[in-house]
Design a protein around this motif. Structure first.
Motif, PDB file in Angstrom:
ATOM      1  N   UNK A  72     -13.868  45.859 -18.981  1.00  0.00           N
ATOM      2  CA  UNK A  72     -15.091  45.667 -19.673  1.00  0.00           C
ATOM      3  C   UNK A  72     -16.118  45.191 -18.387  1.00  0.00           C
ATOM      4  N   UNK A  95     -21.986  46.133 -32.318  1.00  0.00           N
ATOM      5  CA  UNK A  95     -20.836  46.597 -31.466  1.00  0.00           C
ATOM      6  C   UNK A  95     -19.889  45.621 -31.391  1.00  0.00           C
ATOM      7  N   UNK A 106      -2.207  46.907 -26.020  1.00  0.00           N
ATOM      8  CA  UNK A 106      -3.388  46.302 -26.354  1.00  0.00           C
ATOM      9  C   UNK A 106      -4.458  47.166 -26.977  1.00  0.00           C
ATOM     10  N   UNK A 117     -10.955  45.005 -39.922  1.00  0.00           N
ATOM     11  CA  UNK A 117     -12.251  44.692 -40.096  1.00  0.00           C
ATOM     12  C   UNK A 117     -13.349  45.791 -40.517  1.00  0.00           C
TER      13      UNK A 117
ATOM     14  N   UNK B  62     -14.684  34.962 -40.361  1.00  0.00           N
ATOM     15  CA  UNK B  62     -14.726  36.312 -40.034  1.00  0.00           C
ATOM     16  C   UNK B  62     -13.762  36.616 -38.935  1.00  0.00           C
ATOM     17  N   UNK B  63     -13.340  35.636 -38.095  1.00  0.00           N
ATOM     18  CA  UNK B  63     -12.640  35.665 -36.749  1.00  0.00           C
ATOM     19  C   UNK B  63     -13.497  36.596 -35.984  1.00  0.00           C
ATOM     20  N   UNK B  64     -14.772  36.489 -35.984  1.00  0.00           N
ATOM     21  CA  UNK B  64     -15.632  36.976 -34.894  1.00  0.00           C
ATOM     22  C   UNK B  64     -16.529  36.259 -34.221  1.00  0.00           C
ATOM     23  N   UNK B  81     -18.453  38.064 -19.803  1.00  0.00           N
ATOM     24  CA  UNK B  81     -17.841  39.047 -20.804  1.00  0.00           C
ATOM     25  C   UNK B  81     -16.546  39.096 -20.903  1.00  0.00           C
ATOM     26  N   UNK B  82     -15.945  39.424 -19.668  1.00  0.00           N
ATOM     27  CA  UNK B  82     -14.720  39.817 -19.533  1.00  0.00           C
ATOM     28  C   UNK B  82     -13.833  38.567 -19.769  1.00  0.00           C
ATOM     29  N   UNK B  85     -13.958  37.670 -23.893  1.00  0.00           N
ATOM     30  CA  UNK B  85     -13.192  38.764 -24.500  1.00  0.00           C
ATOM     31  C   UNK B  85     -11.636  38.391 -24.479  1.00  0.00           C
ATOM     32  N   UNK B  86     -11.343  38.248 -23.013  1.00  0.00           N
ATOM     33  CA  UNK B  86      -9.750  38.028 -22.818  1.00  0.00           C
ATOM     34  C   UNK B  86      -9.292  37.104 -23.786  1.00  0.00           C
ATOM     35  N   UNK B  89      -9.514  37.712 -27.575  1.00  0.00           N
ATOM     36  CA  UNK B  89      -8.627  38.529 -28.183  1.00  0.00           C
ATOM     37  C   UNK B  89      -7.162  37.858 -28.350  1.00  0.00           C
ATOM     38  N   UNK B  92      -7.205  36.035 -31.466  1.00  0.00           N
ATOM     39  CA  UNK B  92      -7.393  36.800 -32.764  1.00  0.00           C
ATOM     40  C   UNK B  92      -8.928  36.658 -33.219  1.00  0.00           C
ATOM     41  N   UNK B  93      -9.617  36.837 -32.378  1.00  0.00           N
ATOM     42  CA  UNK B  93     -11.289  36.906 -32.564  1.00  0.00           C
ATOM     43  C   UNK B  93     -11.764  38.016 -31.694  1.00  0.00           C
ATOM     44  N   UNK B  94     -12.580  38.614 -32.438  1.00  0.00           N
ATOM     45  CA  UNK B  94     -13.381  39.715 -31.842  1.00  0.00           C
ATOM     46  C   UNK B  94     -14.753  39.200 -31.469  1.00  0.00           C
ATOM     47  N   UNK B  95     -15.336  40.101 -30.426  1.00  0.00           N
ATOM     48  CA  UNK B  95     -16.614  39.928 -29.871  1.00  0.00           C
ATOM     49  C   UNK B  95     -17.529  40.732 -30.397  1.00  0.00           C
ATOM     50  N   UNK B  96     -18.692  40.317 -30.891  1.00  0.00           N
ATOM     51  CA  UNK B  96     -19.873  41.135 -31.007  1.00  0.00           C
ATOM     52  C   UNK B  96     -20.847  41.075 -29.941  1.00  0.00           C
ATOM     53  N   UNK B  97     -21.296  41.939 -29.084  1.00  0.00           N
ATOM     54  CA  UNK B  97     -22.000  41.785 -27.994  1.00  0.00           C
ATOM     55  C   UNK B  97     -23.606  42.084 -28.194  1.00  0.00           C
TER      56      UNK B  97
END
Lengths: 337, 337
Positions: A72, A95, A106, A117, B62-64, B81-82, B85-86, B89, B92-97
Motif C-alpha cells: 500500500x 473504498x 493475509x 462486510x 462497524x469495525x471500520x 496509510x501503511x 492499515x497494518x 488490520x 480487526x478494523x478496516x480502513x476507508x480511505x
DNA sequence: CTGAAAGCGCTTACAG
DNA sequence: CTGAAAGCGCTTACAG
C-alpha cells in the motif's frame, strides 16, 4: 450530545409516517409538495443523517468497494488507488483498502472480511490472482475487476498495459537510438505477470533487429531498488561493452543510475538507461529518467468505472489494454552509428 | 449460486435457536460442548459467513475507521496509510480511505459519508483541521486522532514530530558541518502546520549560532518538486555565496539537487543539501539524500493504536511527539573552517 | 444450558 | 398521496 436521531424521530416531528419520510429522502414518487416540505424541515431541525448500515441491510448494497494491493505504500499502488478512489467517490462509493503484503493468508483473511462486510465489488491490483482468491470472490458473488494484472478466469476483466509490447518498444527505442549492446534488468522470469512478458518483449526486439542475444546481459533485479543496485553492479563491472540498459521498473532504473554514478560511469554519456512505469520519481531522477509510461492513475480510474458500471447499470465489463508510451527525458543518448 | 446462508439457516440445520448460534459464534458463555459442536458443524456445512452489516446495526459498531488524506498518491501519505492499515488490520478494523484533495467541500462531503456509514473513529492526516471539520466529527460523536498535524481542539490528540525542533536540528547539522551561508526552502509561511514552524526552527538555529539571517536566503517552494525547482533556480543564480540549503521536504530537496546539476553546481562538492521527511526517494536520490527523518509509518501505527485503544478499551489518548533524526547520506559536505 | 421475542434503523410491497 | 406492517440478519435481555 443528543442521541443521533432516526427516521422515526423525523416522522414524528413532521407528523407523517416513516414510509413517507423514506420516500422523500430517496426521491421516490408519492407525496405532496407540502409533506415534502414538512419532512425536509424536520430533517434539518433534527440534523438527521440516514443510517447507511440499516439501509445496507435491507438494500443489500453497501456502496463500498474493496481494493486489494500487494503493497500500500508503493508509489505504484498509490497512483492506482488515487484513480480508483477518485471515480468511486464521484459515484458515491467508498473504498476499503487492503494490504495483502503478497501473502496468501493475509489475502484470504481480507477476502473474508470483505465478504462479511458485504462490499459490493472488488478490485484486485497487480499481483497474481490465485485460484483460491478467485474462488473466494466467486463465493461472495460480487463483481471483480483486475488492474495492472490479468488472469484467465472468467468474470475477471482486467485493465492493463501490454507488457510484452511495452518492453518491446523500450528495446526498440534504444536500438533506434543507435545502441547495439543492450542489457536488461527485469523482475524475474518466475513472475508471470510483470516479469516474464517483459523479458520476452525485450528478447523479441533484439531478435527482430538481428542483434545477438547475450543471456549474461539479462538480469533479475526483483523490482526493487536494492535488487536493481545489485544487478546493476554485477552488470556494469562484468560487461563494460553494454551502452544501454532497459530496466523493467523505474526503481530499478534509478538503481542503475545510482550504481553507474558510484562506478564513475556517466549517464547518459557512457551508459543510457530507460525505465518502466513512469512513477513520479522518474521526473525527479537526476538526470530525469526516460521511461515507458503506464497510465497508472488512469488504469485505476478505468477499473473503478468498469466495476461501478457493473454494479450500477448491470453492464458486463470487458478487459482493456491501455496504451503505454515512452516518455523521453534525459537518460538515453543518441549514438552515432 | 446458493443464496448466502444466514444465522437462521444455521440454527435450523443445527437444530438449535438463533440465539444459541449467536452465542457460540461470539464465544459467549452458555452452551454445552455438544451444541457447540453441532453449530460449528452446521456453519461449516453451509459455508456460513456472518453478516457484519446486520451485526453492525445492532452493535452500533462497524469495525471500520475513516482516514482522511490531503492526497492519497503522495509517498508521504502512503507511508502513513501503511502504518495505519497494518495495525488496524491486526485489530480487526478496516480502513476507508478518503482523499480530501485539500478541498473543504470534499472533506465535508466525506465526513458526511463517514457519518452515514457509521465508522467507529476517524484519523485525520497532515492538513489543518478546520473548525468546520472538527464540529462535524464532534457531531458524529466518534473519537478522532490526528497524525502529522495538530490542533488546539479538545479531544483531538495528535502524533507528530516537533517540526520546529526538527528544522532547528537540520540547520544545526549544517552549521556543525562548517556551513555559514545557509539557505532554506520551505513550504510557505502561511502553512501553520508544516510551513511556519520549520522556518522558525531554522531561523532560531542561525540566531543561536550568531549567524546572520538573510531573508533573501529563505524561500517558498510550496512543498512540491516544481516549486522547489523554481525556488532553487532563483536561489542558486542569485546567491552563489550559499554553501548549503535546508529544504523542508524531500521533494524540494531533490529539486535543489536537480537544479544544481542543471546549473553545473556539484552536490555536495559546492553545495550541500539536507532534506526533510526521509521519503523512500531520499535513498534513491543521486547522490543519496541526507535528510531529517520523520518516522511516517510508525506515526501511522501510533495514530491507529491510539484510536483503537479508545475504541476497544475506552482509554483516553494523549498527544505524542515522536522523535525525528537526521539520516546522514551523501549530500552534505564537511567544510574546513 | 436454551429459546422466544424485541429491537437495531431502514425499505418496500400492500392496501387504502 | 399516505400509512401499517413485514422483513433485512443479527444481538441481547428475559424467562425458564
Amino acid at each position: 450530545m443528543s442521541m443521533s436521531s432516526t427516521i422515526k424521530d423525523v416522522a414524528k416531528h413532521a407528523g407523517v409516517s416513516v414510509a413517507t419520510v423514506s420516500r422523500v429522502l430517496n426521491n421516490l414518487p408519492g407525496y405532496s409538495e407540502e409533506t415534502k416540505r414538512k419532512v425536509e424541515q424536520a430533517v434539518k431541525e433534527l440534523g438527521y443523517q440516514p443510517n447507511a448500515i440499516a439501509r445496507g441491510l435491507v438494500n443489500k448494497r453497501t456502496q463500498t468497494i474493496g481494493v486489494l494491493f500487494p503493497s500500500v505504500s508503493s508509489s505504484f499502488s498509490s497512483e492506482i488507488l488515487h484513480g480508483i478512489e477518485d471515480v468511486a467517490q464521484n459515484h458515491n462509493y467508498s473504498i476499503i483498502v487492503c494490504n495483502t503484503a503478497e501473502d496468501g493468508k493475509r489475502t484470504m483473511k481480507y477476502l473474508q472480511v470483505l465478504r462479511e462486510k458485504r462490499v459490493d465489488g472488488i478490485i484486485f491490483s497487480s499481483g497474481v490472482l490465485e485460484p483460491e482468491y478467485y474462488e473466494a470472490v466467486q463465493a461472495m458473488d460480487v463483481p471483480l475487476v483486475l488492474v495492472a494484472t490479468q488472469s484467465e478466469f472468467d468474470g475477471a476483466p482486467y485493465v492493463k498495459v501490454d507488457d510484452r509490447k511495452a518492453a518491446y518498444d523500450a528495446a526498440c527505442y534504444l536500438i533506434r537510438r543507435g545502441h547495439r549492446e543492450i542489457a536488461m534488468i527485469g523482475g524475474g522470469e518466475s513472475d508471470l505477470i510483470a516479469g516474464r512478458p517483459r523479458y520476452e518483449g525485450f528478447r523479441q526486439a533484439l531478435r527482430d533487429h538481428g542483434l545477438p542475444l547475450r543471456e549474461d546481459h539479462v538480469l533479475d533485479g526483483g523490482f526493487t531498488f536494492e535488487g536493481g543496485c545489485r544487478a546493476a553492479e554485477r552488470l556494469l563491472t562484468a560487461a563494460p561493452e553494454v551502452t544501454a540498459v532497459f530496466a523493467a521498473g523505474d526503481e530499478m532504473a534509478i538503481a542503475v543510475i545510482s550504481m553507474a554514478a558510484k562506478l564513475g560511469i556517466a549517464v547518459p554519456g557512457r551508459l543510457s538507461v530507460i525505465g518502466y512505469d513512469n512513477l513520479k520519481l522518474a521526473e525527479m531522477s537526476n538526470p530525469p529518467l526516460t521511461t515507458v509510461a503506464q497510465p497508472l492513475q488512469e488504469m485505476g480510474r478505468l477499473a473503478s468505472e468498469k466495476l461501478i458500471a457493473m454494479l450500477d447499470n448491470g453492464e458486463t465489463a470487458f478487459s482493456e489494454i491501455v496504451p503505454h508510451r515512452v516518455i523521453e527525458r534525459q537518460t538515453v543518448k543518441q549514438r552515432s552509428l
